[in-house]
Design a protein around this motif. Sequence first.
Motif, PDB file in Angstrom:
ATOM      1  N   PRO A 274       0.805  -1.222   0.000  1.00  0.00           N
ATOM      2  CA  PRO A 274       0.000   0.000   0.000  1.00  0.00           C
ATOM      3  C   PRO A 274       0.838   1.271   0.000  1.00  0.00           C
ATOM      4  O   PRO A 274       0.473   2.254  -0.636  1.00  0.00           O
ATOM      5  CB  PRO A 274      -0.819  -0.108   1.284  1.00  0.00           C
ATOM      6  CG  PRO A 274      -0.778  -1.528   1.674  1.00  0.00           C
ATOM      7  CD  PRO A 274       0.477  -2.097   1.105  1.00  0.00           C
TER       8      PRO A 274
ATOM      9  N   THR B  99       5.712  14.482  -0.341  1.00  0.00           N
ATOM     10  CA  THR B  99       5.526  13.065  -0.668  1.00  0.00           C
ATOM     11  C   THR B  99       6.584  12.203   0.012  1.00  0.00           C
ATOM     12  O   THR B  99       6.276  11.154   0.580  1.00  0.00           O
ATOM     13  CB  THR B  99       5.585  12.857  -2.193  1.00  0.00           C
ATOM     14  OG1 THR B  99       4.528  13.596  -2.796  1.00  0.00           O
ATOM     15  CG2 THR B  99       5.463  11.404  -2.568  1.00  0.00           C
TER      16      THR B  99
ATOM     17  N   THR C  90       2.110   1.898  -3.552  1.00  0.00           N
ATOM     18  CA  THR C  90       1.022   2.364  -4.403  1.00  0.00           C
ATOM     19  C   THR C  90       0.721   3.830  -4.113  1.00  0.00           C
ATOM     20  O   THR C  90       0.557   4.631  -5.038  1.00  0.00           O
ATOM     21  CB  THR C  90      -0.237   1.510  -4.179  1.00  0.00           C
ATOM     22  OG1 THR C  90       0.094   0.145  -4.454  1.00  0.00           O
ATOM     23  CG2 THR C  90      -1.363   1.946  -5.080  1.00  0.00           C
ATOM     24  N   ALA C  91       0.660   4.186  -2.856  1.00  0.00           N
ATOM     25  CA  ALA C  91       0.392   5.579  -2.483  1.00  0.00           C
ATOM     26  C   ALA C  91       1.511   6.492  -2.963  1.00  0.00           C
ATOM     27  O   ALA C  91       1.252   7.601  -3.442  1.00  0.00           O
ATOM     28  CB  ALA C  91       0.226   5.698  -0.969  1.00  0.00           C
TER      29      ALA C  91
ATOM     30  N   TRP D  90       1.112   7.145  -6.729  1.00  0.00           N
ATOM     31  CA  TRP D  90       0.059   8.127  -6.997  1.00  0.00           C
ATOM     32  C   TRP D  90       0.515   9.528  -6.606  1.00  0.00           C
ATOM     33  O   TRP D  90       0.203  10.510  -7.279  1.00  0.00           O
ATOM     34  CB  TRP D  90      -1.222   7.762  -6.269  1.00  0.00           C
ATOM     35  CG  TRP D  90      -2.016   6.744  -7.014  1.00  0.00           C
ATOM     36  CD1 TRP D  90      -2.169   5.425  -6.689  1.00  0.00           C
ATOM     37  CD2 TRP D  90      -2.752   6.950  -8.221  1.00  0.00           C
ATOM     38  NE1 TRP D  90      -2.952   4.814  -7.622  1.00  0.00           N
ATOM     39  CE2 TRP D  90      -3.333   5.721  -8.574  1.00  0.00           C
ATOM     40  CE3 TRP D  90      -2.973   8.050  -9.043  1.00  0.00           C
ATOM     41  CZ2 TRP D  90      -4.124   5.570  -9.711  1.00  0.00           C
ATOM     42  CZ3 TRP D  90      -3.766   7.886 -10.175  1.00  0.00           C
ATOM     43  CH2 TRP D  90      -4.326   6.668 -10.495  1.00  0.00           C
ATOM     44  N   ALA D  91       1.248   9.633  -5.523  1.00  0.00           N
ATOM     45  CA  ALA D  91       1.743  10.943  -5.095  1.00  0.00           C
ATOM     46  C   ALA D  91       2.746  11.495  -6.092  1.00  0.00           C
ATOM     47  O   ALA D  91       2.723  12.691  -6.407  1.00  0.00           O
ATOM     48  CB  ALA D  91       2.376  10.825  -3.712  1.00  0.00           C
TER      49      ALA D  91
ATOM     50  N   ARG E 265       5.864   9.400   2.809  1.00  0.00           N
ATOM     51  CA  ARG E 265       6.258   8.014   2.578  1.00  0.00           C
ATOM     52  C   ARG E 265       7.075   7.478   3.750  1.00  0.00           C
ATOM     53  O   ARG E 265       6.873   6.342   4.196  1.00  0.00           O
ATOM     54  CB  ARG E 265       7.053   7.910   1.283  1.00  0.00           C
ATOM     55  CG  ARG E 265       7.375   6.486   0.940  1.00  0.00           C
ATOM     56  CD  ARG E 265       8.000   6.350  -0.406  1.00  0.00           C
ATOM     57  NE  ARG E 265       8.209   4.929  -0.672  1.00  0.00           N
ATOM     58  CZ  ARG E 265       8.887   4.475  -1.684  1.00  0.00           C
ATOM     59  NH1 ARG E 265       9.398   5.306  -2.552  1.00  0.00           N
ATOM     60  NH2 ARG E 265       9.058   3.197  -1.852  1.00  0.00           N
TER      61      ARG E 265
END
Length: 82
Positions: free
Chosen positions: A16, A56, A19-20, A23-24, A60
């Motif tokens: 996850p 970002t 994936t995040a 997208w960021a 993260r």
Amino acid sequence: CAPAASTAARGAGPAPVSTAARWAAFGCVLAPVVLVVYGASAGGVTWVAPVLAAVTGICRLLLRRAERGAAGARCAAGDVPR
């Protein structure tokens, strides 16, 4: 307990956090383009991408830290995923 394995390593799909982060990163590229398309000057939005990239990166790191903390808590409780 073994170190927490990501879901990607277990074969359950992408992690996850990864994936995040993807997208960021997409948003870091898209935001300046949208601002220029809608009338902002290119010189005025040069700061947007680096600032979004920094945010970002920080997010993260915090997500990874929280993921490790949650895995450690599960390990300490004896609830190790199989």
